[in-house]
Design a protein around this motif. Structure first.
Motif, PDB file in Angstrom:
ATOM      1  N   GLN A 100       4.367 -82.057 -83.956  1.00  0.00           N
ATOM      2  CA  GLN A 100       3.858 -80.959 -83.134  1.00  0.00           C
ATOM      3  C   GLN A 100       4.951 -80.410 -82.212  1.00  0.00           C
ATOM      4  O   GLN A 100       5.839 -81.125 -81.785  1.00  0.00           O
ATOM      5  CB  GLN A 100       2.677 -81.447 -82.280  1.00  0.00           C
ATOM      6  CG  GLN A 100       1.517 -81.978 -83.086  1.00  0.00           C
ATOM      7  CD  GLN A 100       0.880 -80.905 -83.956  1.00  0.00           C
ATOM      8  OE1 GLN A 100       0.794 -79.747 -83.557  1.00  0.00           O
ATOM      9  NE2 GLN A 100       0.433 -81.290 -85.137  1.00  0.00           N
ATOM     10  N   ALA A 101       4.818 -79.115 -81.908  1.00  0.00           N
ATOM     11  CA  ALA A 101       5.704 -78.511 -80.922  1.00  0.00           C
ATOM     12  C   ALA A 101       5.329 -79.073 -79.557  1.00  0.00           C
ATOM     13  O   ALA A 101       4.169 -79.365 -79.317  1.00  0.00           O
ATOM     14  CB  ALA A 101       5.552 -77.001 -80.935  1.00  0.00           C
ATOM     15  N   PRO A 102       6.181 -79.292 -78.632  1.00  0.00           N
ATOM     16  CA  PRO A 102       7.619 -79.050 -78.675  1.00  0.00           C
ATOM     17  C   PRO A 102       8.417 -80.265 -79.155  1.00  0.00           C
ATOM     18  O   PRO A 102       9.636 -80.224 -79.171  1.00  0.00           O
ATOM     19  CB  PRO A 102       7.947 -78.747 -77.223  1.00  0.00           C
ATOM     20  CG  PRO A 102       7.025 -79.651 -76.456  1.00  0.00           C
ATOM     21  CD  PRO A 102       5.740 -79.673 -77.278  1.00  0.00           C
ATOM     22  N   ARG A 103       7.738 -81.332 -79.579  1.00  0.00           N
ATOM     23  CA  ARG A 103       8.440 -82.565 -79.938  1.00  0.00           C
ATOM     24  C   ARG A 103       9.421 -82.359 -81.096  1.00  0.00           C
ATOM     25  O   ARG A 103      10.520 -82.887 -81.073  1.00  0.00           O
ATOM     26  CB  ARG A 103       7.424 -83.664 -80.287  1.00  0.00           C
ATOM     27  CG  ARG A 103       8.028 -85.006 -80.563  1.00  0.00           C
ATOM     28  CD  ARG A 103       8.648 -85.672 -79.365  1.00  0.00           C
ATOM     29  NE  ARG A 103       7.623 -85.969 -78.390  1.00  0.00           N
ATOM     30  CZ  ARG A 103       7.855 -86.122 -77.092  1.00  0.00           C
ATOM     31  NH1 ARG A 103       9.062 -86.057 -76.625  1.00  0.00           N
ATOM     32  NH2 ARG A 103       6.879 -86.357 -76.250  1.00  0.00           N
ATOM     33  N   GLN A 105      11.037 -79.731 -81.841  1.00  0.00           N
ATOM     34  CA  GLN A 105      12.202 -79.013 -81.329  1.00  0.00           C
ATOM     35  C   GLN A 105      13.098 -79.940 -80.510  1.00  0.00           C
ATOM     36  O   GLN A 105      14.325 -79.887 -80.614  1.00  0.00           O
ATOM     37  CB  GLN A 105      11.758 -77.838 -80.470  1.00  0.00           C
ATOM     38  CG  GLN A 105      11.022 -76.785 -81.251  1.00  0.00           C
ATOM     39  CD  GLN A 105      10.307 -75.792 -80.352  1.00  0.00           C
ATOM     40  OE1 GLN A 105       9.921 -76.138 -79.226  1.00  0.00           O
ATOM     41  NE2 GLN A 105      10.127 -74.578 -80.842  1.00  0.00           N
ATOM     42  N   GLN A 106      12.480 -80.785 -79.723  1.00  0.00           N
ATOM     43  CA  GLN A 106      13.249 -81.719 -78.898  1.00  0.00           C
ATOM     44  C   GLN A 106      14.036 -82.698 -79.757  1.00  0.00           C
ATOM     45  O   GLN A 106      15.198 -82.990 -79.467  1.00  0.00           O
ATOM     46  CB  GLN A 106      12.311 -82.475 -77.963  1.00  0.00           C
ATOM     47  CG  GLN A 106      11.671 -81.596 -76.911  1.00  0.00           C
ATOM     48  CD  GLN A 106      10.520 -82.290 -76.196  1.00  0.00           C
ATOM     49  OE1 GLN A 106      10.003 -83.302 -76.645  1.00  0.00           O
ATOM     50  NE2 GLN A 106      10.099 -81.717 -75.075  1.00  0.00           N
TER      51      GLN A 106
END
Length: 127
Positions: A100-103, A105-106
């Protein structure tokens, strides 16, 4: 039959497309894998020279201390660390962790930032 403006091909300028960070990381993962694969003959030859005896070891060591070889060695260490870290990220995504976002992306940013840092630490540790 007339051709509407919606069915015409669209010119895509690849330099203007903005990929998400996960896309950039994915492309770098593929590039790192190709670089690692292509480096196998060079690394095997270097290992063969280094294991041929004391003179061969000193020859390999002298070769690796050349500035251009330091750059190549950094690139190979970057490829190895990036491929390793991105592989762990993909394994975690396979078990539905960090999807899931933002994970996602991180974790993509973490791979992109940590891989050159890890490569520098490994290069520094070699000398």
């Amino acid at each position: 039959m007339t051709m509407s403006s919606h069915s015409r091909p669209v010119f895509l300028n690849l330099l203007q497309i903005r990929l998400p960070v996960a896309g950039i990381m994915s492309i770098a993962h593929r590039a790192a894998g190709v670089l690692l694969f292509l480096s196998i003959p060079f690394l095997a030859a270097l290992l063969s020279v280094a294991l041929s005896g004391q003179a061969g070891f000193l020859q390999a060591q002298t070769l690796l201390k050349q500035p251009i070889m330091q750059v190549i060695l950094f690139l190979l260490l970057w490829a190895l660390s990036h491929h390793f870290l991105a592989g762990i990220r993909y394994l975690l995504i396979d078990v539905h962790l960090g999807v899931q976002a933002p994970r996602y992306q991180q974790t993509a940013w973490a791979v992109l930032i940590l891989s050159p840092v890890l490569a520098l630490l490994l290069l520094w540790g070699l000398w």
